[in-house]
Design a protein around this motif. Structure first.
Motif, PDB file in Angstrom:
ATOM      1  N   ARG A 148       0.830  -1.231   0.076  1.00 22.79           N
ATOM      2  CA  ARG A 148      -0.216   0.096   0.124  1.00 22.79           C
ATOM      3  C   ARG A 148       0.704   1.366   0.187  1.00 22.79           C
ATOM      4  O   ARG A 148       0.165   2.390  -0.230  1.00 22.79           O
ATOM      5  CB  ARG A 148      -0.726  -0.040   1.356  1.00 22.79           C
ATOM      6  N   LEU A 149       2.149   1.047   0.350  1.00 29.45           N
ATOM      7  CA  LEU A 149       2.820   2.328   0.342  1.00 29.45           C
ATOM      8  C   LEU A 149       3.672   2.626  -0.922  1.00 29.45           C
ATOM      9  O   LEU A 149       4.502   3.614  -1.020  1.00 29.45           O
ATOM     10  CB  LEU A 149       3.889   2.211   1.735  1.00 29.45           C
ATOM     11  N   VAL A 150       3.777   1.596  -1.792  1.00 27.51           N
ATOM     12  CA  VAL A 150       4.725   1.660  -2.827  1.00 27.51           C
ATOM     13  C   VAL A 150       4.222   2.765  -3.835  1.00 27.51           C
ATOM     14  O   VAL A 150       5.035   3.669  -4.204  1.00 27.51           O
ATOM     15  CB  VAL A 150       4.701   0.131  -3.734  1.00 27.51           C
ATOM     16  N   LEU A 151       2.981   2.796  -4.126  1.00 25.30           N
ATOM     17  CA  LEU A 151       2.521   3.731  -5.240  1.00 25.30           C
ATOM     18  C   LEU A 151       2.604   5.332  -4.679  1.00 25.30           C
ATOM     19  O   LEU A 151       3.334   6.087  -5.439  1.00 25.30           O
ATOM     20  CB  LEU A 151       1.159   3.519  -5.532  1.00 25.30           C
ATOM     21  N   PRO A 152       2.201   5.706  -3.401  1.00 22.15           N
ATOM     22  CA  PRO A 152       2.442   6.984  -2.730  1.00 22.15           C
ATOM     23  C   PRO A 152       3.975   7.468  -2.881  1.00 22.15           C
ATOM     24  O   PRO A 152       4.338   8.360  -3.039  1.00 22.15           O
ATOM     25  CB  PRO A 152       1.743   7.035  -1.488  1.00 22.15           C
ATOM     26  N   ALA A 153       4.928   6.639  -2.237  1.00 21.71           N
ATOM     27  CA  ALA A 153       6.260   6.823  -2.241  1.00 21.71           C
ATOM     28  C   ALA A 153       6.785   6.995  -3.603  1.00 21.71           C
ATOM     29  O   ALA A 153       7.361   7.868  -3.874  1.00 21.71           O
ATOM     30  CB  ALA A 153       6.928   5.773  -1.452  1.00 21.71           C
ATOM     31  N   LEU A 154       6.292   6.258  -4.567  1.00 25.32           N
ATOM     32  CA  LEU A 154       6.892   6.352  -6.206  1.00 25.32           C
ATOM     33  C   LEU A 154       6.353   7.832  -6.495  1.00 25.32           C
ATOM     34  O   LEU A 154       7.265   8.336  -7.015  1.00 25.32           O
ATOM     35  CB  LEU A 154       6.239   5.244  -6.721  1.00 25.32           C
ATOM     36  N   ALA A 155       5.205   8.068  -6.261  1.00 24.50           N
ATOM     37  CA  ALA A 155       4.631   9.411  -6.777  1.00 24.50           C
ATOM     38  C   ALA A 155       5.429  10.617  -5.950  1.00 24.50           C
ATOM     39  O   ALA A 155       5.755  11.557  -6.912  1.00 24.50           O
ATOM     40  CB  ALA A 155       3.062   9.698  -6.314  1.00 24.50           C
ATOM     41  N   VAL A 156       5.863  10.562  -5.073  1.00 31.53           N
ATOM     42  CA  VAL A 156       6.575  11.723  -4.355  1.00 31.53           C
ATOM     43  C   VAL A 156       7.923  11.544  -4.659  1.00 31.53           C
ATOM     44  O   VAL A 156       8.372  12.963  -4.845  1.00 31.53           O
ATOM     45  CB  VAL A 156       6.638  11.198  -2.538  1.00 31.53           C
ATOM     46  N   ALA A 157       8.455  10.441  -4.902  1.00 30.82           N
ATOM     47  CA  ALA A 157       9.815  10.524  -5.545  1.00 30.82           C
ATOM     48  C   ALA A 157       9.862  11.041  -7.057  1.00 30.82           C
ATOM     49  O   ALA A 157      10.829  11.890  -7.214  1.00 30.82           O
ATOM     50  CB  ALA A 157      10.487   9.115  -5.493  1.00 30.82           C
ATOM     51  N   LEU A 158       8.963  10.706  -7.665  1.00 32.29           N
ATOM     52  CA  LEU A 158       9.066  11.400  -9.084  1.00 32.29           C
ATOM     53  C   LEU A 158       8.901  12.660  -9.024  1.00 32.29           C
ATOM     54  O   LEU A 158       9.208  13.587  -9.832  1.00 32.29           O
ATOM     55  CB  LEU A 158       7.934  10.577  -9.919  1.00 32.29           C
ATOM     56  N   ALA A 159       7.660  13.363  -8.061  1.00 32.51           N
ATOM     57  CA  ALA A 159       7.723  14.592  -7.960  1.00 32.51           C
ATOM     58  C   ALA A 159       8.930  15.379  -7.608  1.00 32.51           C
ATOM     59  O   ALA A 159       9.361  16.673  -7.846  1.00 32.51           O
ATOM     60  CB  ALA A 159       6.442  14.950  -6.901  1.00 32.51           C
ATOM     61  N   ILE A 160       9.523  14.954  -6.421  1.00 35.28           N
ATOM     62  CA  ILE A 160      10.942  15.480  -6.146  1.00 35.28           C
ATOM     63  C   ILE A 160      11.952  15.592  -7.199  1.00 35.28           C
ATOM     64  O   ILE A 160      12.868  16.567  -7.372  1.00 35.28           O
ATOM     65  CB  ILE A 160      11.276  14.847  -4.908  1.00 35.28           C
ATOM     66  N   ALA A 161      12.161  14.348  -8.092  1.00 35.77           N
ATOM     67  CA  ALA A 161      12.950  14.132  -8.821  1.00 35.77           C
ATOM     68  C   ALA A 161      12.839  15.610  -9.931  1.00 35.77           C
ATOM     69  O   ALA A 161      13.766  16.113 -10.665  1.00 35.77           O
ATOM     70  CB  ALA A 161      12.868  12.843  -9.577  1.00 35.77           C
ATOM     71  N   ALA A 162      11.520  15.458 -10.452  1.00 35.71           N
ATOM     72  CA  ALA A 162      10.991  16.556 -11.457  1.00 35.71           C
ATOM     73  C   ALA A 162      11.468  17.946 -11.149  1.00 35.71           C
ATOM     74  O   ALA A 162      11.964  18.687 -11.777  1.00 35.71           O
ATOM     75  CB  ALA A 162       9.445  16.582 -11.881  1.00 35.71           C
ATOM     76  N   LEU A 163      11.067  18.301  -9.705  1.00 32.71           N
ATOM     77  CA  LEU A 163      11.545  19.614  -9.407  1.00 32.71           C
ATOM     78  C   LEU A 163      13.009  19.839  -9.336  1.00 32.71           C
ATOM     79  O   LEU A 163      13.243  20.977  -9.859  1.00 32.71           O
ATOM     80  CB  LEU A 163      11.105  19.539  -7.672  1.00 32.71           C
ATOM     81  N   TRP A 164      13.874  19.065  -8.980  1.00 28.47           N
ATOM     82  CA  TRP A 164      15.165  19.172  -8.956  1.00 28.47           C
ATOM     83  C   TRP A 164      15.689  19.126 -10.309  1.00 28.47           C
ATOM     84  O   TRP A 164      16.698  19.864 -10.855  1.00 28.47           O
ATOM     85  CB  TRP A 164      15.903  18.284  -8.145  1.00 28.47           C
ATOM     86  N   TRP A 165      15.248  18.366 -11.242  1.00 29.28           N
ATOM     87  CA  TRP A 165      15.513  18.435 -12.681  1.00 29.28           C
ATOM     88  C   TRP A 165      15.335  19.725 -13.282  1.00 29.28           C
ATOM     89  O   TRP A 165      16.338  20.247 -14.023  1.00 29.28           O
ATOM     90  CB  TRP A 165      15.066  17.370 -13.445  1.00 29.28           C
ATOM     91  N   ILE A 166      14.142  20.187 -13.159  1.00 26.86           N
ATOM     92  CA  ILE A 166      13.966  21.568 -13.783  1.00 26.86           C
ATOM     93  C   ILE A 166      14.729  22.462 -13.304  1.00 26.86           C
ATOM     94  O   ILE A 166      15.250  23.410 -14.046  1.00 26.86           O
ATOM     95  CB  ILE A 166      12.192  22.109 -13.323  1.00 26.86           C
ATOM     96  N   LEU A 167      14.960  22.672 -11.912  1.00 22.26           N
ATOM     97  CA  LEU A 167      15.921  23.722 -11.172  1.00 22.26           C
ATOM     98  C   LEU A 167      17.410  23.551 -11.716  1.00 22.26           C
ATOM     99  O   LEU A 167      17.765  24.561 -12.091  1.00 22.26           O
ATOM    100  CB  LEU A 167      15.762  23.512  -9.642  1.00 22.26           C
ATOM    101  N   LEU A 168      17.739  22.562 -11.794  1.00 26.35           N
ATOM    102  CA  LEU A 168      19.272  22.334 -12.027  1.00 26.35           C
ATOM    103  C   LEU A 168      19.536  22.668 -13.537  1.00 26.35           C
ATOM    104  O   LEU A 168      20.383  23.155 -14.034  1.00 26.35           O
ATOM    105  CB  LEU A 168      19.646  20.981 -11.880  1.00 26.35           C
TER     106      LEU A 168
END
Length: 829
Positions: A14-34
């Motif tokens: 039950r925790l896999v999909l929420p954790a994956l969504a959070v990880a993708l959101a953080i990765a997108a944020l940092w990719w756009i910034l860098l």
């Protein structure tokens, strides 16, 4: 694998999909910034390159225009000078615009022949740059000199010269035009550079002739050896980022070499000016992204922790109850709020330790149950005192053996009780938690350990006594052989016999080394030896090992080859020799045909000594076991010709003590390679050569020898007489006193330490001195290596030498002891 299954099943799934969504959101944020920061950085860098390139071109064009006009002026001046015509300088545009402040003409010797303007040298310029280059190199164009400060106005001036030639082409002098540096600096100020920007003009040899700042004195700073100059030599036009050697500022620098004149334009814009605001914004953006990421992660972690805590709390309760039930230690919990402190929980282990059923323990008082099981009320008194004051307690109890049907085959048991009172927030005692452990085996082991330690101490004392006796008794015959060898060597003249004596001498040296090593290793086991680490040439140790092992190799028909090594190492030479000797002896025992090779390899600051053989080899599963005592490979019948299996055990212990790594590579039927790794050291400074052996004395000198061993005594007598001394030989202290009183009077005493009738050499030297009323020099020769011998020698003012003593060392020691007496006799004579 179990964790992966947990992630996709039950609570974890039950925790896999929420954790994956959070990880993708953080990765997108940092990719756009860098990505944005990277694009902005590239744009700023490109803009700075283009700007500095444009300004560098302007600086180059201004310099070329200036020097072209000055060159035209010099050409007119040279033409008029050659025609002996005067030229009006003040009407020239170069003078009117302030581009040139003076001109000068010098003859071939550097003396001024004509000058005009306000910056004029009166003396010779033969040693100046613009004159020397024009005279020696015969350039066809302008020569730009090193800027100098005007003696009149103290302004910086750039001397520009052209060569004057005679009709036959020989050097006739130079014409010089003085250009004020300020004419360049004024132009650089209007280029629009920022305050920390730099614009400079360099000669073709790297010397700065003009700069927009820092030219308050004659600037001849040389840049020919810097990074900029190396780049200019490879590419006449280009860019680079470097730190200025003048002001220490890092700049993006553009440079251009002028094609017609020997000058280079350099323009730089500060990296801080270009990227400073962008870096501040980047830090702000990254800080914002970090804060956002941390907040998101904290929320996610808090959510997961809360879920996990609830899940783990239920699991922990179940695990705790099961652990308490299955624990080997007895556990008891009593309610301290009730009278008598009744027991509310016990586990099965406590039932067995106290010898009472759980039904009898539950509900009864805790102290009462313990007293009933141990029949010892006094032993529980510390527990009562601890409960009163509310502190932890630890007591030992003895439970007597059970009788009748419940007979305990192990007899009484020793129990350890650990109790901890528990109080509430108002400091009121609410419960008592106690654990009971059976420590009977521990007590028996302690008693056995105490007895074993006592026996070990007794054995250690006996071992020390044995080592003291062995140290003396084993060294005596070796000392006799060495003394007789010295006597025999002086009486033999033919070459073949002397070669044999030389071989015997090397064998005795190796025997001395082995004896010292054997005894010292035994003393090491008793904790009585400390390694003496020093720097020494490794070849000496390898030669001793070869001398001791070559005869065995020849007897077995093997080739023993030592590869010469010039390295110096840091180790204990005696103990290292023992390690190598054991490895070579091991190779000789297990090699029936082929060869044995000893060589060295450098590995940085380490040296690897390798011992190769073509023997039977060692299986891989036994390569660690061979370093244990009495372990041998390929010797199931325990053939004594192949040793006892102690050599490699000694190698392992010595290498661990010296911090030398020992490894082995081997394969059955293919031989073995043993490696010893130790540090390389620089060769020590050349030592003062030892004094040569003393010549035979010119006066009759008497030496009193006190030695209870007849062979050693006769060998000592023969050797000293061969050296030209008169020898009085005694086997006891009383005989020595008798010989000293009857004469001749001895000049030196050489005594063994252990004499007959329980006397010592120290006592003999002291009594002979008292009998003669003189402080005779003394040498104590002993096989006892105890530190007490050195203390006795220092107290009695005599020298100690340990057996076996090399003849050359003894001869030198005797000569040094007798030197004051011989000097006194020579003075009287």
């Amino acid at each position: 694998m179990k964790r992966a299954l947990w992630l996709f099943s039950g609570f974890g799934g039950r925790l896999v999909l929420p954790a994956l969504a959070v990880a993708l959101a953080i990765a997108a944020l940092w990719w756009i910034l860098l990505d944005r920061l990277h694009r902005e950085e590239r744009l700023l860098d490109q803009t700075a390159h283009e700007k500095t390139a444009v300004v560098a071109r302007l600086v180059e064009e201004h310099a070329v225009s200036t020097f072209r006009r000055v060159d035209d002026l010099l050409l007119d001046l040279i033409a008029n000078t050659e025609r002996n015509r005067a030229m009006r300088l003040d009407s020239r545009r170069a003078f009117e615009e302030g581009l040139v402040v003076g001109v000068r003409v010098y003859d071939a010797s550097g003396l001024l022949t004509m000058g005009g303007g306000r910056a004029t040298f009166q003396g010779s310029i033969a040693d100046r740059d613009e004159f020397r280059i024009a005279r020696d190199s015969a350039p066809r164009g302008l020569v730009i000199g090193i800027p100098y400060a005007s003696s009149e106005t103290h302004d910086l001036i750039i001397p520009v010269s052209r060569r004057l030639e005679n009709t036959d082409g020989t050097f006739a002098g130079i014409a010089v035009a003085d250009i004020p540096v300020e004419s360049f600096v004024r132009y650089y100020r209007v280029l629009g550079l920022p305050p920390d920007g730099a614009a400079a003009l360099l000669r073709s040899d790297g010397i700065i002739i003009a700069r927009n700042a820092g030219m308050n004195a004659a600037s001849n700073r040389d840049s020919a050896n810097g990074e900029l100059w190396q780049a200019i030599k490879q590419h006449p036009v280009g860019h680079m980022r470097l730190i200025s050697p003048i002001d220490g500022v890092e700049r993006i620098t553009a440079f251009r070499s002028a094609p017609d004149y020997p000058v280079i334009a350099v323009v730089g814009e500060s990296v801080e000016t270009v990227f400073g605001p962008w870096r501040d914004n980047a830090r702000l953006y990254i800080g914002w992204a970090v804060a956002t990421t941390v907040v998101i992660l904290l929320f996610v972690i808090a959510f997961i922790v809360e879920l996990q805590w609830r899940r783990h709390t239920d699991r922990a309760l179940r695990v705790r109850n099961r652990a308490l039930a299955w624990s080997n230690d007895g556990i008891m919990i009593a309610d301290a709020t009730q009278p008598g402190m009744p027991i509310v929980y016990v586990n099965p282990a406590l039932e067995q330790l106290l010898g009472a059923p759980i039904s009898a323990l539950m509900g009864s008082g805790a102290l009462t149950a313990l007293e009933r099981a141990t029949n010892d009320r006094a032993a529980l008194q510390p527990l009562r005192d601890a409960i009163v004051v509310g502190r932890d307690a630890r007591v030992e109890l003895t439970r007597p053996g059970l009788v009748a049907d419940g007979a305990d085959p192990q007899g009484p048991r020793c129990l350890e009780l650990s109790a901890s009172p528990v109080r509430d927030h108002d400091n009121r005692l609410v419960s008592l938690i106690a654990t009971v452990r059976d420590i009977s085996e521990h007590k028996r082991a302690q008693a056995a350990l105490t007895e074993a330690r006592r026996e070990a101490d007794v054995a250690n004392v006996a071992k020390s006594k044995f080592l003291a006796a062995a140290s003396h008794d084993l060294r005596q015959p070796v000392q006799s052989l060495m003394l007789l060898m010295e006597v025999l060597s002086t009486r033999v003249s033919d070459g073949m016999t002397r070669n044999v004596l030389g071989t015997m001498d090397r064998a005795l040296g190796a025997l001395k080394m082995l004896l010292d090593g054997l005894l010292d290793v035994s003393r090491l086991e008793a904790g009585a030896v400390i390694p003496e680490v020093e720097v020494f040439p490794l070849q000496e140790v390898m030669d001793r090992v070869a001398a001791n092992s070559r005869s065995v190799a020849v007897q077995k028909g093997l080739i023993l080859h030592i590869v010469p090594c010039s390295a110096h190492v840091r180790s204990d030479p005696m103990l290292l020799g023992r390690i190598l000797q054991n490895l070579v002896e091991n190779a000789l025992r297990y090699t029936d045909r082929g060869r044995i090779l000893i060589g060295c390899r450098r590995r940085g600051r380490m040296l690897r000594i390798e011992v190769w053989d073509t023997g039977i080899g060692i299986p891989a599963d036994q390569q660690e076991d061979i370093f244990q005592e009495f372990v041998q490979v390929g010797n199931p019948s325990r053939n004594r010709d192949r040793g006892l299996g102690l050599g490699l055990a000694v190698v392992r212990r010595l290498s661990a003590m010296l911090d030398h790594q020992v490894t082995v590579r081997s394969a059955p039927g293919e031989g073995s390679v043993f490696t010893v790794e130790l540090p390389i050291a620089d060769a020590p400074a050349a030592k003062t050569m030892p004094a040569p052996l003393a010549p035979l004395p010119g006066f009759a000198t008497t030496v009193l020898v006190i030695e209870d061993d007849g062979i050693v005594r006769e060998g000592m007598r023969a050797m000293l007489e061969e050296w030209g001394y008169v020898v009085l030989a005694a086997e006891s202290c009383s005989e020595a006193l008798d010989l000293a009183n009857r004469g001749p009077v001895p000049n030196l005493i050489v005594a063994d330490y252990r004499l007959r009738d329980g006397r010592t050499g120290t006592e003999a030297i002291r009594e002979v001195r008292l009998a003669l009323g003189r402080i005779l020099p003394g040498i104590l020769v002993t096989g006892d290596t105890a530190p007490a011998r050195a203390q006795e020698a220092e107290a009695g003012n005599f020298r100690v030498m340990h057996k076996p003593v090399i003849a050359a060392d003894l001869r030198r020691a005797v000569a040094e002891a007798l030197e004051p007496i011989l000097r006194e006799r020579q003075t009287v004579a």
